[in-house]
Design a protein around this motif. Structure first.
Motif, PDB file in Angstrom:
ATOM      1  N   ILE A  21       1.033  -1.416   0.376  1.00 52.92           N
ATOM      2  CA  ILE A  21      -0.015  -0.023   0.072  1.00 52.92           C
ATOM      3  C   ILE A  21       1.136   1.144   0.073  1.00 52.92           C
ATOM      4  CG2 ILE A  21      -1.634   1.255   1.360  1.00 52.92           C
ATOM      5  CD1 ILE A  21      -3.254  -1.173   1.827  1.00 52.92           C
ATOM      6  N   GLY A  22       2.165   1.377   0.576  1.00 53.53           N
ATOM      7  CA  GLY A  22       2.803   2.322   0.176  1.00 53.53           C
ATOM      8  C   GLY A  22       3.721   2.366  -0.907  1.00 53.53           C
ATOM      9  N   THR A  23       3.716   1.766  -1.203  1.00 55.45           N
ATOM     10  CA  THR A  23       4.497   1.488  -2.944  1.00 55.45           C
ATOM     11  C   THR A  23       3.201   2.329  -3.443  1.00 55.45           C
ATOM     12  OG1 THR A  23       5.550  -0.394  -2.254  1.00 55.45           O
ATOM     13  CG2 THR A  23       5.272   0.311  -4.822  1.00 55.45           C
ATOM     14  N   LEU A  24       1.841   1.979  -3.552  1.00 64.23           N
ATOM     15  CA  LEU A  24       0.457   2.210  -4.491  1.00 64.23           C
ATOM     16  C   LEU A  24       0.415   4.154  -3.704  1.00 64.23           C
ATOM     17  CD1 LEU A  24      -1.642  -0.967  -3.782  1.00 64.23           C
ATOM     18  CD2 LEU A  24      -0.376  -0.011  -6.246  1.00 64.23           C
ATOM     19  N   ALA A  25       0.929   4.481  -2.702  1.00 68.26           N
ATOM     20  CA  ALA A  25       0.271   5.246  -2.062  1.00 68.26           C
ATOM     21  C   ALA A  25       1.812   6.372  -3.289  1.00 68.26           C
ATOM     22  CB  ALA A  25       0.688   5.600  -0.896  1.00 68.26           C
ATOM     23  N   ALA A  26       3.044   6.005  -3.086  1.00 68.67           N
ATOM     24  CA  ALA A  26       4.026   6.413  -3.839  1.00 68.67           C
ATOM     25  C   ALA A  26       3.702   6.884  -4.830  1.00 68.67           C
ATOM     26  CB  ALA A  26       5.408   6.164  -3.248  1.00 68.67           C
ATOM     27  N   LEU A  27       3.589   5.929  -5.369  1.00 62.59           N
ATOM     28  CA  LEU A  27       3.143   5.979  -7.378  1.00 62.59           C
ATOM     29  C   LEU A  27       1.823   6.583  -7.516  1.00 62.59           C
ATOM     30  CD1 LEU A  27       4.140   1.614  -8.445  1.00 62.59           C
ATOM     31  CD2 LEU A  27       5.273   4.369  -8.475  1.00 62.59           C
ATOM     32  N   ALA A  28       1.511   6.662  -6.611  1.00 62.02           N
ATOM     33  CA  ALA A  28      -0.330   7.330  -6.689  1.00 62.02           C
ATOM     34  C   ALA A  28       0.042   8.607  -7.452  1.00 62.02           C
ATOM     35  CB  ALA A  28      -0.588   8.158  -6.160  1.00 62.02           C
ATOM     36  N   ALA A  78      -3.986  -3.102  12.332  1.00 65.25           N
ATOM     37  CA  ALA A  78      -3.124  -3.017  10.962  1.00 65.25           C
ATOM     38  C   ALA A  78      -3.624  -2.411   9.350  1.00 65.25           C
ATOM     39  CB  ALA A  78      -3.152  -4.557  10.611  1.00 65.25           C
ATOM     40  N   ARG A  79      -4.891  -2.512   9.917  1.00 65.53           N
ATOM     41  CA  ARG A  79      -5.646  -1.240   8.356  1.00 65.53           C
ATOM     42  C   ARG A  79      -5.211   0.236   8.719  1.00 65.53           C
ATOM     43  NH1 ARG A  79      -9.127  -3.362   5.147  1.00 65.53           N
ATOM     44  NH2 ARG A  79      -9.973  -5.551   5.368  1.00 65.53           N
ATOM     45  N   GLN A  80      -5.297   0.369   9.807  1.00 69.42           N
ATOM     46  CA  GLN A  80      -5.092   2.289  10.510  1.00 69.42           C
ATOM     47  C   GLN A  80      -3.398   2.486  10.102  1.00 69.42           C
ATOM     48  OE1 GLN A  80      -7.441   4.173  11.260  1.00 69.42           O
ATOM     49  NE2 GLN A  80      -5.559   5.574  10.758  1.00 69.42           N
ATOM     50  N   LEU A  81      -2.842   1.181  10.584  1.00 67.71           N
ATOM     51  CA  LEU A  81      -1.455   1.670  10.353  1.00 67.71           C
ATOM     52  C   LEU A  81      -0.688   1.547   9.080  1.00 67.71           C
ATOM     53  CD1 LEU A  81       1.745   1.586  10.993  1.00 67.71           C
ATOM     54  CD2 LEU A  81       2.003  -0.626  11.124  1.00 67.71           C
ATOM     55  N   ALA A  82      -1.589   0.644   8.025  1.00 66.26           N
ATOM     56  CA  ALA A  82      -1.385   0.660   6.411  1.00 66.26           C
ATOM     57  C   ALA A  82      -1.844   2.593   5.307  1.00 66.26           C
ATOM     58  CB  ALA A  82      -2.446  -0.252   5.862  1.00 66.26           C
ATOM     59  N   TYR A  83      -2.287   2.411   6.311  1.00 65.62           N
ATOM     60  CA  TYR A  83      -3.379   4.283   5.964  1.00 65.62           C
ATOM     61  C   TYR A  83      -2.560   5.383   6.503  1.00 65.62           C
ATOM     62  CZ  TYR A  83      -6.222   8.165   5.420  1.00 65.62           C
ATOM     63  OH  TYR A  83      -6.772   9.556   5.122  1.00 65.62           O
ATOM     64  N   ASP A  84      -1.976   5.278   7.357  1.00 64.76           N
ATOM     65  CA  ASP A  84      -1.219   5.945   8.282  1.00 64.76           C
ATOM     66  C   ASP A  84       0.289   6.002   7.647  1.00 64.76           C
ATOM     67  OD1 ASP A  84      -2.857   6.594   9.915  1.00 64.76           O
ATOM     68  OD2 ASP A  84      -2.047   5.839  11.458  1.00 64.76           O
ATOM     69  N   THR A  85       0.579   4.965   7.188  1.00 62.43           N
ATOM     70  CA  THR A  85       1.880   4.564   6.461  1.00 62.43           C
ATOM     71  C   THR A  85       1.962   5.496   5.265  1.00 62.43           C
ATOM     72  OG1 THR A  85       3.070   2.773   7.371  1.00 62.43           O
ATOM     73  CG2 THR A  85       3.343   3.442   5.409  1.00 62.43           C
ATOM     74  N   ALA A  86       0.518   5.650   4.506  1.00 63.27           N
ATOM     75  CA  ALA A  86       0.182   5.984   3.128  1.00 63.27           C
ATOM     76  C   ALA A  86       0.078   7.114   2.919  1.00 63.27           C
ATOM     77  CB  ALA A  86      -0.701   5.356   2.887  1.00 63.27           C
ATOM     78  N   TRP A  95       4.703  17.763   0.850  1.00 66.35           N
ATOM     79  CA  TRP A  95       2.734  18.400   1.057  1.00 66.35           C
ATOM     80  C   TRP A  95       2.750  16.839  -0.314  1.00 66.35           C
ATOM     81  CZ3 TRP A  95       1.405  18.784  -4.943  1.00 66.35           C
ATOM     82  CH2 TRP A  95       2.960  18.906  -5.582  1.00 66.35           C
ATOM     83  N   ARG A  96       1.155  17.616  -0.213  1.00 69.91           N
ATOM     84  CA  ARG A  96       0.943  16.218  -1.206  1.00 69.91           C
ATOM     85  C   ARG A  96      -0.147  16.986  -2.531  1.00 69.91           C
ATOM     86  NH1 ARG A  96      -4.302  13.969   1.914  1.00 69.91           N
ATOM     87  NH2 ARG A  96      -2.892  15.094   4.378  1.00 69.91           N
ATOM     88  N   ASN A  97       0.307  16.232  -3.117  1.00 67.01           N
ATOM     89  CA  ASN A  97      -0.880  16.637  -4.365  1.00 67.01           C
ATOM     90  C   ASN A  97      -2.122  16.089  -4.468  1.00 67.01           C
ATOM     91  OD1 ASN A  97      -0.613  14.429  -6.400  1.00 67.01           O
ATOM     92  ND2 ASN A  97       1.671  14.557  -6.924  1.00 67.01           N
ATOM     93  N   PRO A  98      -3.463  16.566  -5.282  1.00 63.21           N
ATOM     94  CA  PRO A  98      -4.277  16.199  -6.479  1.00 63.21           C
ATOM     95  C   PRO A  98      -4.089  14.190  -6.370  1.00 63.21           C
ATOM     96  CG  PRO A  98      -3.687  17.951  -7.372  1.00 63.21           C
ATOM     97  CD  PRO A  98      -2.776  17.632  -6.333  1.00 63.21           C
ATOM     98  N   SER A  99      -3.599  14.066  -7.001  1.00 65.05           N
ATOM     99  CA  SER A  99      -3.557  13.387  -7.074  1.00 65.05           C
ATOM    100  C   SER A  99      -3.240  11.577  -5.597  1.00 65.05           C
ATOM    101  CB  SER A  99      -2.424  12.562  -7.997  1.00 65.05           C
ATOM    102  OG  SER A  99      -3.562  12.755  -9.619  1.00 65.05           O
ATOM    103  N   GLU A 100      -2.596  12.140  -4.738  1.00 64.79           N
ATOM    104  CA  GLU A 100      -2.230  11.562  -3.497  1.00 64.79           C
ATOM    105  C   GLU A 100      -3.095  11.801  -3.181  1.00 64.79           C
ATOM    106  OE1 GLU A 100       2.321  11.788  -3.552  1.00 64.79           O
ATOM    107  OE2 GLU A 100       1.700  13.680  -3.477  1.00 64.79           O
TER     108      GLU A 100
END
Length: 160
Positions: A21-28, A78-86, A95-100
Motif C-alpha cells: 500500500i505504501g508503494t501504491l501511495a508513492a506511485l499515486a 493493521a488497517r490503520q497503520l497501512a493508511y497512516d503509512t500511506a 506536501w500532497r498533490n491532488p492525485s495523492e
C-alpha cells in the motif's frame, strides 16, 4: 506479558500488505520520488521486512491494488497503520498533490481507516500555508502575488 506501551505485533502478511500500500501511495501521482522511496524503505525496515524489494516490484508492475492487499490486513490496527503509512509516504516530500489526496481518500474508504489522526498531523502545514498567505505577496514572484489556485488546492488537499 507485554508492556501496555508496546504496539501489537504485525503479522508478516500484514507487513507485506502495508509495504504494498505504501508503494501504491508513492506511485499515486505517477512518480516515485527519492523522499517517498526513503520513507517506504524506513517503513519496511520498521516492519521487519527483508523482502520489501519484491513487494515493491510487484506493486510497481500493477500486480497489487489496495483492494487486493486489504484482505491481508486482518486487524483494525493493521488497517490503520497501512493508511497512516500511506499518508506519511505521500507527504514525504513535504506536501500532497491532488492525485495523492484522491488515492488517500479512496484508501481510507477501502480500509475503513480513521482519517482524523492524519488530518491533525497535516494541520501545522495548513497553518504554515495560512501564515504565508496572510503575510502578503512573495517578493520572488514576478507579478507580486501568489497563484491563488495553487494555494487553494494545497489548502483543500491538506484539509482532508
Amino acid at each position: 506479558m507485554t508492556d501496555s506501551n508496546t504496539p501489537p505485533a504485525i503479522a508478516p502478511a500484514e507487513a507485506r500488505a502495508i509495504v504494498a500500500i505504501g508503494t501504491l501511495a508513492a506511485l499515486a501521482d505517477g512518480s516515485h520520488d527519492p523522499d517517498e522511496r526513503a520513507q517506504l524503505n524506513t517503513a519496511a525496515r520498521a516492519l521487519g521486512l527483508d523482502d520489501a524489494e519484491s513487494i515493491i516490484a510487484r506493486a510497481t508492475r500493477g500486480e497489487l491494488t489496495p483492494g487486493t492487499v486489504a484482505a491481508d490486513l486482518t486487524t483494525p490496527a493493521a488497517r490503520q497503520l497501512a493508511y497512516d503509512t500511506a499518508v506519511a509516504i505521500c507527504q514525504a516530500n513535504g506536501w500532497r498533490n491532488p492525485s495523492e489526496s484522491a488515492f488517500l481518500r479512496e484508501l481510507a474508504v477501502t480500509l475503513g481507516a480513521d482519517t482524523a489522526p492524519a488530518a491533525r498531523a497535516a494541520a501545522p502545514d495548513l497553518e504554515a500555508v495560512s501564515t504565508v498567505a496572510a503575510s502578503g505577496p512573495d517578493s520572488n514572484t514576478t507579478s507580486g502575488a501568489a497563484a491563488p489556485s495553487v494555494l487553494d488546492q494545497h489548502i483543500l488537499d491538506q484539509a482532508i
